[in-house]
Design an enzyme around this catalytic site. Sequence first.
Site, short mmCIF file in Angstrom:
data_model
loop_
_atom_site.label_atom_id
_atom_site.label_comp_id
_atom_site.label_asym_id
_atom_site.label_seq_id
_atom_site.Cartn_x
_atom_site.Cartn_y
_atom_site.Cartn_z
N ARG A 68 -6.06 -28.00 -35.83
CA ARG A 68 -5.74 -26.80 -34.83
C ARG A 68 -4.66 -27.29 -34.12
O ARG A 68 -3.96 -28.20 -34.70
CB ARG A 68 -6.87 -26.87 -33.65
CG ARG A 68 -6.89 -28.49 -33.09
CD ARG A 68 -7.75 -28.62 -31.90
NE ARG A 68 -8.03 -29.87 -31.21
CZ ARG A 68 -7.19 -30.72 -30.98
NH1 ARG A 68 -5.85 -30.47 -30.78
NH2 ARG A 68 -7.29 -31.89 -30.66
N GLN A 71 -2.37 -31.34 -28.98
CA GLN A 71 -2.47 -33.21 -29.31
C GLN A 71 -3.92 -33.47 -29.52
O GLN A 71 -4.59 -33.14 -30.19
CB GLN A 71 -1.52 -33.72 -28.09
CG GLN A 71 -0.37 -33.32 -28.33
CD GLN A 71 0.57 -33.86 -29.03
OE1 GLN A 71 0.09 -35.36 -29.55
NE2 GLN A 71 1.45 -33.51 -29.46
N VAL A 72 -4.23 -34.36 -28.66
CA VAL A 72 -5.47 -35.34 -28.77
C VAL A 72 -6.49 -34.72 -27.77
O VAL A 72 -6.20 -34.59 -26.72
CB VAL A 72 -5.28 -36.82 -28.91
CG1 VAL A 72 -4.88 -37.53 -27.56
CG2 VAL A 72 -6.69 -37.43 -29.05
N THR A 73 -7.67 -34.64 -28.10
CA THR A 73 -8.74 -34.45 -27.12
C THR A 73 -10.19 -35.08 -27.35
O THR A 73 -10.15 -35.72 -28.87
CB THR A 73 -8.98 -33.00 -26.92
OG1 THR A 73 -9.65 -32.83 -25.65
CG2 THR A 73 -9.81 -32.39 -28.09
N TYR A 74 -10.93 -35.15 -26.53
CA TYR A 74 -12.15 -35.83 -26.71
C TYR A 74 -13.44 -34.94 -26.94
O TYR A 74 -13.28 -34.03 -25.99
CB TYR A 74 -12.48 -37.21 -25.57
CG TYR A 74 -14.06 -37.48 -25.92
CD1 TYR A 74 -14.47 -38.53 -26.84
CD2 TYR A 74 -14.85 -37.02 -24.91
CE1 TYR A 74 -15.59 -38.92 -26.73
CE2 TYR A 74 -16.03 -37.56 -24.81
CZ TYR A 74 -16.72 -38.50 -25.82
OH TYR A 74 -17.96 -39.02 -25.89
N GLY A 137 -7.50 -25.08 -28.22
CA GLY A 137 -6.72 -25.12 -29.20
C GLY A 137 -7.43 -24.08 -30.47
O GLY A 137 -8.49 -23.85 -30.61
N GLY A 148 -11.49 -23.17 -30.77
CA GLY A 148 -11.84 -22.50 -29.64
C GLY A 148 -11.44 -23.43 -28.30
O GLY A 148 -10.62 -24.06 -28.18
N CYS A 166 -4.67 -34.14 -24.40
CA CYS A 166 -3.77 -33.24 -24.65
C CYS A 166 -2.24 -33.80 -24.80
O CYS A 166 -1.28 -32.88 -24.45
CB CYS A 166 -4.11 -32.07 -23.93
SG CYS A 166 -5.61 -31.52 -23.71
#
Length: 207
Positions: A68, A71-74, A137, A148, A166
Amino acid sequence: MAFLVRMLGRADYEPVWRAMQEFTGQRADDTADELWLVEHPPVYTLGMNGDPAHILDAGGVPVVRTDRGGQVTYHGPGQLVLYTLVDLQRRKLGVRRMVSALEQAVIGLLRQYGLEARARGDAPGVYVDGAKIASLGLRVRRGCCYHGVALNVCPELEAFDRIHPCGHAGLAVTRLTDLGVEAQVFEPAAALVRELMVQLGDEEIAA
């Protein structure tokens, strides 16, 4: 055009991601668009161009480099994830319009709970009083999107302290339960789908 809505329950991230890729790769011109609702076990996901430096300390939580944007997400228990498998070309939708539809769907849902939320042009997602409550994303392939939006209903927020959410250092994160809304993870699902239908002028078919 209508959506097929699938409730996946709790499922590991990678198999669901691979299923989205497979669905998108095999879909035909007349394949119905689908919405998948799911809750994941703990996982950090890093976007295609994401910088691993934004993961400060994974703390044993798996990290998946995904396809996607962003950046980074949890993702984890207590977070409602809505995946949108949509033929943008057929619907004559641009990516920005789809992103806006997702943001406005979450904003409309939160309004039902008496919460004022907004989107930000510099950091996609939905915010309440400056704190991020939903991340999003997308990936577009063959004119179709997948991935999504993820809404924090009642997750443990400590996992966000281990990353720059993010890609934004110090970004505050919130959840419905901290805003006075006591709900289980899938309780807002039907209303969120309806709000997205409003944004896209569509109908829902329950699977």
